[in-house]
Design a protein around this motif. Structure first.
Motif, PDB file in Angstrom:
ATOM      1  N   ASP A 177      31.914 -29.340   0.907  1.00  0.00           N
ATOM      2  CA  ASP A 177      33.204 -29.216   0.824  1.00  0.00           C
ATOM      3  C   ASP A 177      33.696 -29.691   2.256  1.00  0.00           C
ATOM      4  OD1 ASP A 177      36.101 -28.004   1.196  1.00  0.00           O
ATOM      5  OD2 ASP A 177      35.546 -27.714  -0.757  1.00  0.00           O
ATOM      6  N   LYS A 178      34.672 -30.417   2.520  1.00  0.00           N
ATOM      7  CA  LYS A 178      35.212 -30.869   3.918  1.00  0.00           C
ATOM      8  C   LYS A 178      35.522 -29.508   4.785  1.00  0.00           C
ATOM      9  CE  LYS A 178      37.633 -34.877   1.828  1.00  0.00           C
ATOM     10  NZ  LYS A 178      38.935 -35.312   1.732  1.00  0.00           N
ATOM     11  N   TYR A 241      27.062 -36.360   6.317  1.00  0.00           N
ATOM     12  CA  TYR A 241      28.331 -36.464   6.692  1.00  0.00           C
ATOM     13  C   TYR A 241      28.444 -36.931   8.011  1.00  0.00           C
ATOM     14  CZ  TYR A 241      29.201 -34.575   2.057  1.00  0.00           C
ATOM     15  OH  TYR A 241      29.339 -34.272   0.686  1.00  0.00           O
ATOM     16  N   GLU A 262      38.810 -40.139   7.274  1.00  0.00           N
ATOM     17  CA  GLU A 262      37.845 -39.296   6.669  1.00  0.00           C
ATOM     18  C   GLU A 262      36.400 -39.457   6.919  1.00  0.00           C
ATOM     19  OE1 GLU A 262      38.354 -36.571   4.637  1.00  0.00           O
ATOM     20  OE2 GLU A 262      40.625 -36.923   4.587  1.00  0.00           O
TER      21      GLU A 262
END
Length: 332
Positions: A177-178, A241, A262
């Protein structure tokens, strides 16, 4: 150019299905695409895994349906159903032998699929060099070959696809999750490494990458940590990420930046070798500068297609914000 090149692949070819190709069955019951005169005639020059292969056999090379032959047998174990591999996939125009593309790609030995990649991998083994001759309409679609934009390719043409099976890789990891990602690299700053580009971050987090005057680009991929984080270590097959900035060594042109947007995610087995090697073994929270020449990157053909020069060297600065191992899944 403001787009991420980290995840560029030949996905367009990998997802196209083949209609009307009936594979044979070997003694163990595994479905294998048949060999034929066309695939047996294929000869290529170049090392296993290289992106600069040349088609050495006579042209044109054509087949009425997919044919598959093992050009060089590897010494690894036979591939199991649904096993993923990291491969170098080189595509040639069967009419004139010109190389269309050559890139690293993750392929799956899926017995239930009908795409050409699955048929080529069936009955393969780690280390194999496999040649497939595939009718162009089976790849691009009936009546759509001309729209592919490949000079000299017609509805009667075939593609010659060479797959070097480099290594078996883990299954795909889950997602994060971010809210679980770092905002930027954080950790212990490292001294600058001689011969590497310099990186400066301003108060807003923007990175400026510059190459010392008269410094020549290295012939091999190099990487160095600018910040060492205290998070978990990145392993082969992890989903990473990251924020990244990319510039061309030759003139300093910035071709990508995710800052202000993002972060990107990629699996280490699904990117160019120079980036994978730079990230694996580093820790979450680290900032890495990676220098990637064409030979460890996208290859000269792909660089030209992207609008760069064939021998351009890329510089990536990567902030590692989070990672997921293949055996874990933080979010379904």
């Amino acid at each position: 150019m403001n787009r991420s090149l980290i995840g560029i692949s030949i996905a367009g070819l990998l997802t196209l299905s083949l209609a009307g190709c009936t594979p044979a069955t070997d003694a163990s019951g595994a479905a294998c695409a048949p060999a034929g005169g066309a695939s047996k005639s294929v000869r290529v020059s170049g090392e296993i895994g290289a992106t600069d292969l040349e088609l050495a056999s006579s042209t044109p090379v054509r087949a009425a349906e997919l044919e598959r032959s093992t050009l060089e047998a590897g010494d690894g174990k036979a591939l199991e159903p649904d096993q993923s591999v990291q491969a170098t996939v080189t595509v040639f125009n069967g009419e004139d032998g010109k190389r269309i593309s050559s890139q690293s790609a993750r392929l799956t030995n899926s017995a239930g699929a009908s795409d050409w990649a699955s048929q080529v991998l069936r009955c393969g083994a780690q280390g194999d060099r496999i040649a497939a001759v595939v009718p162009a309409p089976d790849v691009y679609g009936e009546g759509r070959v001309a729209a592919a934009g490949v000079s000299g390719l017609t509805e009667k043409s075939s593609l010659v696809i060479v797959v070097d099976v480099r290594e078996v890789v883990p299954g795909l990891p889950g997602l994060l999750d971010k809210k679980d990602l770092l905002a930027a690299a954080e950790g212990e700053a490292q001294p600058a490494v001689e011969g590497m580009p310099s990186v400066i971050r301003d108060g807003d987090g923007k990175l400026t990458v510059s190459v010392p005057e008269n410094l020549e680009a290295p012939g091999e991929a190099q990487a160095a940590p600018l910040i060492i984080g205290d998070g978990e270590t990145i392993a082969v097959g992890d989903r990473v990420y990251a924020h990244s900035v990319g510039v061309i060594w030759r003139d300093g042109t910035e071709f990508e930046s995710t800052w202000g947007g993002e972060p990107k995610e990629f699996v280490t087995t699904g990117v160019i070798p120079g980036l994978s090697d730079a990230v694996v073994g580093q820790t979450v929270g680290s900032q890495i500068v990676a220098v990637v020449p064409a030979s460890a990157g996208y290859g000269s053909d792909a660089l030209v297609q992207m609008g760069f020069e064939a021998d351009d060297t890329m510089i990536f600065v990567i902030d590692i914000l989070g990672a997921v191992h293949p055996e874990s899944s933080a979010r379904e």
